[in-house]
Design a protein around this motif. Structure first.
Motif, short mmCIF file in Angstrom:
data_model
loop_
_atom_site.label_atom_id
_atom_site.label_comp_id
_atom_site.label_asym_id
_atom_site.label_seq_id
_atom_site.Cartn_x
_atom_site.Cartn_y
_atom_site.Cartn_z
N ASP A 163 1.03 -1.27 0.33
CA ASP A 163 0.00 0.44 0.09
C ASP A 163 1.05 1.32 -0.08
O ASP A 163 1.45 1.06 0.50
CB ASP A 163 -0.69 0.00 1.29
CG ASP A 163 -1.77 -0.95 1.39
OD1 ASP A 163 -2.52 -1.35 -0.22
OD2 ASP A 163 -2.12 -1.73 2.44
N LEU A 164 0.52 2.17 -0.75
CA LEU A 164 1.03 3.37 -1.02
C LEU A 164 0.47 4.60 0.05
O LEU A 164 -0.53 4.85 -0.28
CB LEU A 164 1.23 3.72 -2.02
CG LEU A 164 3.00 2.86 -2.84
CD1 LEU A 164 2.94 3.40 -4.11
CD2 LEU A 164 4.05 3.34 -2.38
N PHE A 165 1.56 5.31 0.26
CA PHE A 165 0.89 6.71 0.95
C PHE A 165 1.41 7.80 0.53
O PHE A 165 3.12 7.96 0.44
CB PHE A 165 0.63 6.80 2.28
CG PHE A 165 -0.53 5.29 2.63
CD1 PHE A 165 -1.36 5.41 2.15
CD2 PHE A 165 0.75 4.09 3.11
CE1 PHE A 165 -1.93 4.48 3.03
CE2 PHE A 165 -0.02 3.16 3.41
CZ PHE A 165 -1.65 3.00 3.57
N VAL A 166 2.07 8.88 0.49
CA VAL A 166 2.33 10.00 0.36
C VAL A 166 2.02 11.01 1.38
O VAL A 166 0.60 10.83 1.03
CB VAL A 166 2.89 10.69 -1.14
CG1 VAL A 166 3.44 12.01 -1.63
CG2 VAL A 166 2.70 9.95 -2.16
N SER A 167 2.79 11.80 2.23
CA SER A 167 2.86 12.94 3.43
C SER A 167 3.38 14.01 3.64
O SER A 167 4.69 14.02 3.24
CB SER A 167 2.28 12.06 4.90
OG SER A 167 3.44 11.47 5.00
N ARG A 168 2.85 15.27 3.50
CA ARG A 168 4.07 15.60 4.00
C ARG A 168 4.74 15.22 4.85
O ARG A 168 4.56 15.66 5.78
CB ARG A 168 2.88 17.37 3.43
CG ARG A 168 2.34 18.04 2.50
CD ARG A 168 2.48 19.75 2.27
NE ARG A 168 1.54 19.78 1.17
CZ ARG A 168 2.42 19.23 -0.17
NH1 ARG A 168 2.96 19.78 -0.80
NH2 ARG A 168 1.18 19.68 -1.42
N SER A 169 5.86 16.46 5.01
CA SER A 169 6.65 16.10 5.72
C SER A 169 7.69 17.52 6.16
O SER A 169 8.52 17.54 5.35
CB SER A 169 7.97 15.17 6.22
OG SER A 169 8.55 15.13 7.25
N GLY A 170 7.59 18.65 6.60
CA GLY A 170 8.10 19.37 6.80
C GLY A 170 8.53 20.23 5.82
O GLY A 170 7.23 20.52 5.15
N PRO A 171 9.22 20.35 5.09
CA PRO A 171 9.51 21.42 4.24
C PRO A 171 9.60 20.15 3.00
O PRO A 171 9.28 21.53 1.53
CB PRO A 171 10.50 21.78 3.65
CG PRO A 171 11.83 21.56 4.92
CD PRO A 171 11.15 20.42 6.06
N GLY A 172 9.36 19.11 2.45
CA GLY A 172 9.51 18.20 2.11
C GLY A 172 8.35 17.11 2.58
O GLY A 172 7.34 17.30 2.41
N LYS A 173 8.34 15.80 1.87
CA LYS A 173 7.76 14.61 1.98
C LYS A 173 8.01 13.54 2.14
O LYS A 173 9.49 13.69 2.50
CB LYS A 173 6.50 14.94 0.58
CG LYS A 173 6.88 13.99 -0.15
CD LYS A 173 6.35 13.73 -1.93
CE LYS A 173 7.59 13.85 -2.80
NZ LYS A 173 8.40 14.59 -3.71
N GLN A 174 7.58 12.30 2.35
CA GLN A 174 7.27 10.89 2.64
C GLN A 174 6.60 10.53 1.30
O GLN A 174 5.14 10.91 1.57
CB GLN A 174 7.94 10.80 3.70
CG GLN A 174 8.07 11.27 5.03
CD GLN A 174 7.92 10.39 6.23
OE1 GLN A 174 7.06 10.35 6.69
NE2 GLN A 174 8.97 9.92 6.87
N VAL A 175 7.44 9.73 1.26
CA VAL A 175 6.22 8.52 0.41
C VAL A 175 6.38 7.31 1.45
O VAL A 175 7.38 6.40 1.31
CB VAL A 175 7.00 8.47 -0.94
CG1 VAL A 175 6.26 7.15 -1.74
CG2 VAL A 175 7.47 9.21 -1.61
N ILE A 176 5.45 6.29 1.24
CA ILE A 176 5.28 5.82 2.77
C ILE A 176 4.60 3.91 1.69
O ILE A 176 3.73 3.65 1.21
CB ILE A 176 4.62 5.90 3.19
CG1 ILE A 176 4.99 6.53 4.63
CG2 ILE A 176 4.26 5.04 4.68
CD1 ILE A 176 4.15 7.84 4.82
#
Length: 162
Positions: A142-155
């Protein structure tokens, strides 16, 4: 396997990797019942995916992880695809986090770009590349993308029957 034995095995295995790989690994191995977690800062450029693959393979090596071999191979491929996408399509800094517990693994790749990932229609693709997230999904993650600080995380989260 006790947490201290797991830490010793991971330290021993990473010490054998080429420098500076062993020196950039920041690990926290939790006690049994909690996820074993690896966190590492990644270099920029093509070296990032290789280091991420090698380090993840060490974490998932037989005898150090509660993970079947075929699942470990899938997880290393997922790490490689996500890190490669980050390096190709986003600014640094880059980081990798892998959390492993019986029956489940979470992989997060952080980058310094606020641009969110998007799927591309690859049905009629003729050029190389552009299939990384499709590969990750085909492996069952399963894939998720979330904002993290000035960037993002692809999980990516992969589950299996322990």
């Amino acid at each position: 396997m006790t947490a201290s034995l797991r830490v010793r095995q991971l330290r021993t295995a990473t010490a054998a990797l080429p420098s500076p790989l062993g020196s950039i690994i920041y690990t926290a191995i939790a006690s049994r019942g909690s996820p074993a977690t690896l966190h590492m800062q990644l270099p920029t450029g093509a070296e990032a995916a290789r280091r991420a693959r090698q380090t993840t393979a060490v974490l998932l090596a037989p005898g150090t992880a509660d993970c079947p071999r075929h699942i470990a191979e899938d997880l290393v491929l997922i790490v490689s695809e996500l890190v490669t996408n980050a390096v190709l399509h986003a600014d640094g800094p880059y980081a990798l986090t892998v959390a492993l517990e019986p029956g489940r693994a979470g992989i997060a790749v952080s980058d310094g770009s606020s641009a969110m990932s998007r799927d591309r229609d690859g049905a009629q693709r003729t050029e190389a590349g552009g299939r990384g997230l499709k590969i990750v999904r085909a492996l069952g993650a399963d894939l998720f993308v979330s904002r993290s600080g000035p960037g993002k995380q692809v999980i990516a989260v992969l589950t299996w029957q322990p």
